[in-house]
Design an enzyme around this catalytic site. Structure first.
Site, short mmCIF file in Angstrom:
data_model
loop_
_atom_site.label_atom_id
_atom_site.label_comp_id
_atom_site.label_asym_id
_atom_site.label_seq_id
_atom_site.Cartn_x
_atom_site.Cartn_y
_atom_site.Cartn_z
N GLU A 38 -4.22 6.56 -6.96
CA GLU A 38 -4.88 7.31 -6.39
C GLU A 38 -5.05 8.82 -6.87
OE1 GLU A 38 -4.28 7.86 -2.15
OE2 GLU A 38 -4.01 10.04 -2.45
N ASP A 82 -11.66 4.64 8.92
CA ASP A 82 -11.67 4.66 10.46
C ASP A 82 -12.74 5.39 10.99
OD1 ASP A 82 -10.30 3.96 12.79
OD2 ASP A 82 -9.71 6.06 13.13
N HIS A 128 -9.68 4.05 0.63
CA HIS A 128 -9.01 4.17 1.86
C HIS A 128 -9.65 4.95 2.78
CE1 HIS A 128 -4.79 3.34 -0.04
NE2 HIS A 128 -5.78 2.95 -1.18
N HIS A 160 -7.49 9.60 5.61
CA HIS A 160 -6.74 8.76 6.24
C HIS A 160 -6.65 9.22 7.75
CE1 HIS A 160 -4.50 7.76 2.32
NE2 HIS A 160 -4.94 6.76 2.76
N GLY A 161 -6.86 8.19 8.60
CA GLY A 161 -6.72 8.50 9.97
C GLY A 161 -7.90 9.15 10.47
N ASP A 189 0.88 -1.22 0.11
CA ASP A 189 -0.07 -0.05 0.06
C ASP A 189 0.77 1.18 -0.03
OD1 ASP A 189 -2.89 0.83 0.02
OD2 ASP A 189 -2.77 1.24 2.19
N HIS A 190 0.30 2.13 -0.61
CA HIS A 190 1.09 3.56 -0.84
C HIS A 190 2.60 3.52 -0.93
CE1 HIS A 190 -2.51 5.97 0.27
NE2 HIS A 190 -2.63 5.14 1.25
N ASN A 246 -9.90 -1.05 2.60
CA ASN A 246 -8.86 -0.83 3.47
C ASN A 246 -9.12 -0.52 5.08
OD1 ASN A 246 -7.30 -1.08 0.99
ND2 ASN A 246 -6.24 0.66 1.27
ZN LIG Z 1 -4.30 4.77 2.14
#
Ligand SMILES: [Zn+2]
Length: 294
Positions: free
Chosen positions: A147, A227, A224, A193-194, A94-95, A246
């Protein structure tokens, strides 16, 4: 016998790539494949055990951090676990944010797919590098993900791009990226993200649907930044064509929370941490509908 030129060296048939088959089935069945971001052996075991218990396909995701930290040790362990599992499991990088990280990973033979993340470059350079690196991976039988736009925020083990402004993916841009030859596309439609921050999760589903209408027949859409997602978020994303989802913190925090609590011996921490992570992954498989599909 005719004296023609010698037969060309057999190229990899990407249709036979295990991850390709997995996502094709998910698209057809309307469910999602959990892409589990793992940082340690416990995460690998938790993913494989959850997949086995739930009869679910799954992907093990490593970051380039795993290569920097362990060279090929974690990737080899993940590939071994995937190959010997009784259910379909693949390994994804990933990434991957530099050509050297992608070349190195592709040459290990451990990965079924690699995310070519050149989103920190200007668009022209991003497209040029994505095309070049996709060709490199395809020659080795490896699928690629990219992406367009930029999914903002930071993730443990990924170069922080939080200072770069988030850019949403447009259908036109999605088409430009598909033209590079990529297999999967990670759209930016409000996903982060996060941590989602005080405003909470605010996804632009009409944008996701428009991207799906534009390129959903040529590539698989992947997600992606999940969370804090509720089953409703997942459901709407799957309806918008997402096939790989993900997950990261929801699982890994089980382990770090146990470490913070303290009082565990090392083997106890590893075993109980694996169990707790497995429980979370099993729950995600139920929500995504991948349970029972292996
Ligand atoms: Zn990601």
């Amino acid at each position: 016998m005719t004296d023609g030129p010698p037969p060309k060296k057999m190229k990899h048939d990407l249709r036979e790539n295990k991850a390709n088959i997995m996502l094709a089935k998910a698209a057809e069945g309307g469910y999602g494949i959990p892409g589990v971001c793992v940082y340690n052996l416990e995460g690998i075991l938790a993913t494989v055990r959850a997949a086995t218990a739930k009869r679910s396909p799954a992907m093990i995701l490593l970051f380039p951090w795993a290569q920097t930290y362990s060279q090929t040790v974690l990737a080899t362990a993940a590939a071994h676990a995937a190959r010997t599992a009784p259910v379909p499991i693949t390994v994804h990088l990933d990434h991957a944010q530099s050509p050297s990280a992608i070349h190195e990973a592709a040459d290990t033979g451990c990965y079924d797919s690699i995310m070519v993340d050149m989103s920190h470059h200007e668009k022209e350079e991003n497209l040029r590098l994505t095309k070049e690196l996709t060709a490199y991976c395809h020659e080795r039988g490896i699928l690629t993900e990219a992406e367009p736009g930029r999914i903002t925020g930071g993730e443990d083990g990924v170069q922080d791009t939080a200072e770069l402004e988030a850019v949403m993916t447009s259908p036109e841009e999605a088409r430009e990226f598909v033209a590079t030859g990529i297999d999967w596309l990670a759209p930016a439609f409000g996903n982060v993200h996060g941590n989602y921050g005080p405003l909470g999760i605010n996804l632009d589903y009409s944008r996701l649907n428009a991207v799906n209408d534009a390129v959903g027949k040529e590539v698989r859409l992947v997600l992606h930044g999940t969370d804090g997602f509720t089953p409703e978020h997942y459901e709407k994303c799957l309806k918008g064509g997402i096939t790989k989802v993900n997950i990261n913190k929801v699982m890994n925090k089980q382990y770090t929370e146990m470490q913070r609590e303290g009082g565990y011996g090392l083997t106890e921490l590893m075993e109980k941490g694996t169990e707790k992570m497995q429980e979370v992954v099993e729950g995600v498989m139920d929500v995504l509908g991948s349970s029972g599909k292996a």
